[in-house]
Structure formats: structure tokens, C-alpha cells
Design a protein around this motif. Sequence first.
Motif, mmCIF file in Angstrom:
data_model
loop_
_atom_site.group_PDB
_atom_site.id
_atom_site.type_symbol
_atom_site.label_atom_id
_atom_site.label_comp_id
_atom_site.label_asym_id
_atom_site.label_seq_id
_atom_site.Cartn_x
_atom_site.Cartn_y
_atom_site.Cartn_z
ATOM 1 N N ILE A 65 32.250 7.192 76.854
ATOM 2 C CA ILE A 65 32.700 6.180 75.892
ATOM 3 C C ILE A 65 33.444 5.053 76.600
ATOM 4 C CG2 ILE A 65 34.898 7.303 75.277
ATOM 5 C CD1 ILE A 65 32.510 5.281 72.982
ATOM 6 N N VAL A 66 34.161 5.367 77.677
ATOM 7 C CA VAL A 66 34.839 4.314 78.438
ATOM 8 C C VAL A 66 33.806 3.356 79.035
ATOM 9 C CG1 VAL A 66 36.256 3.827 80.467
ATOM 10 C CG2 VAL A 66 36.900 5.681 78.913
ATOM 11 N N ALA A 67 32.746 3.924 79.604
ATOM 12 C CA ALA A 67 31.689 3.098 80.195
ATOM 13 C C ALA A 67 30.944 2.315 79.122
ATOM 14 C CB ALA A 67 30.724 3.978 80.987
ATOM 15 N N LEU A 68 30.658 2.968 77.998
ATOM 16 C CA LEU A 68 29.936 2.296 76.913
ATOM 17 C C LEU A 68 30.743 1.136 76.351
ATOM 18 C CD1 LEU A 68 27.940 4.018 74.075
ATOM 19 C CD2 LEU A 68 29.590 2.234 73.522
ATOM 20 N N ILE A 80 26.476 0.581 67.268
ATOM 21 C CA ILE A 80 25.778 0.032 68.427
ATOM 22 C C ILE A 80 25.644 1.031 69.566
ATOM 23 C CG2 ILE A 80 26.499 -2.319 67.866
ATOM 24 C CD1 ILE A 80 28.561 -2.072 70.169
ATOM 25 N N GLY A 81 26.293 2.190 69.446
ATOM 26 C CA GLY A 81 26.174 3.183 70.498
ATOM 27 C C GLY A 81 26.995 4.413 70.208
ATOM 28 N N ARG A 93 42.449 4.306 78.369
ATOM 29 C CA ARG A 93 41.654 3.493 79.296
ATOM 30 C C ARG A 93 40.936 2.350 78.580
ATOM 31 N NH1 ARG A 93 39.173 7.368 84.068
ATOM 32 N NH2 ARG A 93 40.988 8.750 84.252
ATOM 33 N N ILE A 94 40.439 2.625 77.395
ATOM 34 C CA ILE A 94 39.729 1.584 76.648
ATOM 35 C C ILE A 94 40.674 0.474 76.218
ATOM 36 C CG2 ILE A 94 38.549 1.102 74.453
ATOM 37 C CD1 ILE A 94 37.221 3.876 74.758
ATOM 38 N N ALA A 119 31.224 1.876 67.917
ATOM 39 C CA ALA A 119 30.758 2.921 68.829
ATOM 40 C C ALA A 119 31.401 4.239 68.412
ATOM 41 C CB ALA A 119 31.119 2.584 70.268
ATOM 42 N N ILE A 120 30.653 5.319 68.521
ATOM 43 C CA ILE A 120 31.114 6.640 68.101
ATOM 44 C C ILE A 120 31.281 7.538 69.321
ATOM 45 C CG2 ILE A 120 30.520 8.714 66.783
ATOM 46 C CD1 ILE A 120 28.755 6.906 65.018
ATOM 47 N N CYS A 121 32.395 8.274 69.389
ATOM 48 C CA CYS A 121 32.588 9.257 70.453
ATOM 49 C C CYS A 121 32.975 10.605 69.852
ATOM 50 C CB CYS A 121 33.662 8.793 71.429
ATOM 51 S SG CYS A 121 33.874 9.942 72.825
ATOM 52 N N ASP A 122 32.114 11.586 70.056
ATOM 53 C CA ASP A 122 32.377 12.963 69.634
ATOM 54 C C ASP A 122 31.537 13.857 70.527
ATOM 55 O OD1 ASP A 122 32.162 15.544 68.023
ATOM 56 O OD2 ASP A 122 33.485 14.374 66.737
ATOM 57 N N ASP A 123 32.103 14.969 70.978
ATOM 58 C CA ASP A 123 31.358 15.799 71.919
ATOM 59 C C ASP A 123 30.369 16.743 71.251
ATOM 60 O OD1 ASP A 123 33.287 17.481 70.883
ATOM 61 O OD2 ASP A 123 33.792 18.430 72.789
#
Length: 213
Positions: free
Chosen positions: A45-48, A36-37, A75-76, A11-15
Motif C-alpha cells: 500500500i505504501v508503494a501503491l 483505483i487500487g 509512511r504514507i 485505495a484499499i488495504c486489507d490482508d
Amino acid sequence: MTDSNSPVRLAICDDHAVVRAGLRALLDSAPGIEVIGEAGSGPEIVALAARLHPDVVLMDLQLGGDMDGIEATRRITSATASPPHVLVLTTYDTDADITRAIAAGATGYLLKAERPEELFTAIHAAAQGRTTLSSPIADRVLNSLRNPQPTLTPRELDILAQLAHGLGNREIAKALHISEATVKTHLGRIYDKLGVDTRAAAVAIATERRLLN
């Protein structure tokens, strides 16, 4: 730890949407990696991660909104008994960022200047629970081990950052949701660790040691 015959679920997180699109295009072509997301904020990203259970989360540190990449990582990595591994991918290399990311549970720390092949290797390593650091980051960590300085806690670093913005004790307490008495206690410890006795000196030393973002 993932099965070596299965692709790494990432999973990728970037704003920045353009950055996410570029990373996804790059990683979709990488062998053994399945994106995958993706998410554009900390809460997303926490929810994903909770919903899709990726093997690895590729995390930027500077995210818009109230939750940065450090808090999202915390959190993750503390959410379940078998959380995803978080691999930080950022342009920021301050001691404060490195310390806070590792304390939050990040498995690896890469700079965005790395070659694609290094990123692919780091993702596979993270999926196996192995730590990967960009060379400049590894050099900084080794230097700090060879020349140890008093370690500031994540909360003390947060307070230092507020000092650097010129906030007073009451403002810091409000921003961090703690009491003024707690702020004063932390300030005393910060002064002791940095060997200073004024706010200005604390900020100056912290800036010199690259403890501030």
C-alpha cells in the motif's frame, strides 16, 4: 482536498483477499467513489500510494508481515507535502490502536461493524480532510478527555506490548532495534505514568485500561 465534482480516488488495504473483494464490490457501487487500487500488505500500500496518489487510503490495522497498518499509515502520511488521507477501517478498538493510529496521521477511525452508508460518508469526509470516528471510538476519545490519564508514547506502548509477551529487556531491545539502556529509560517512564513499580503491575494496569492490543 478534492474537487467536490470529482469522484474520490480510493485505495484499499486489507490482508484478506475476500475482505478486499467485498469492500471493492461495495465501494464500486457507491456514488462519487472510484476504487483505483488495492493492496494486501503494508509495503504494497505504501508503494501503491506513492505510484497512484489516491485521495484516500482505506487502511486495515492488522496486516501480515513486518509492517502493520500503523507503520504503513505513518509512511504514507509523511511521504510527501500533500499525502493521501488515511481512513482506518478495523475490528480493533483498543486505546493503544486508537492512539497509535491518530499519532501516525490517520484522518479517521471506523469499525468494520459500521453500516455501508456510514463508510461512504466517512470516505467523502476524509477526502475533504475532515475527521470521522465511529460512535464507540468517539465515546472513548471523549471519555479520555474528560478523565485524562497519563499519555504513553507510541514507543512506550510498543514496549508495553513486548512486556505483555513476557520479553526481557535484552529481548525487547533486539525486537525494537534499540539499546537496553533505552529500554530501561522507557520502562521507568512507563512505571511513573502508570503508578506502578513492577513489570507485572504495568501489564495489569495496561490491560485494565485497554492500552494493549
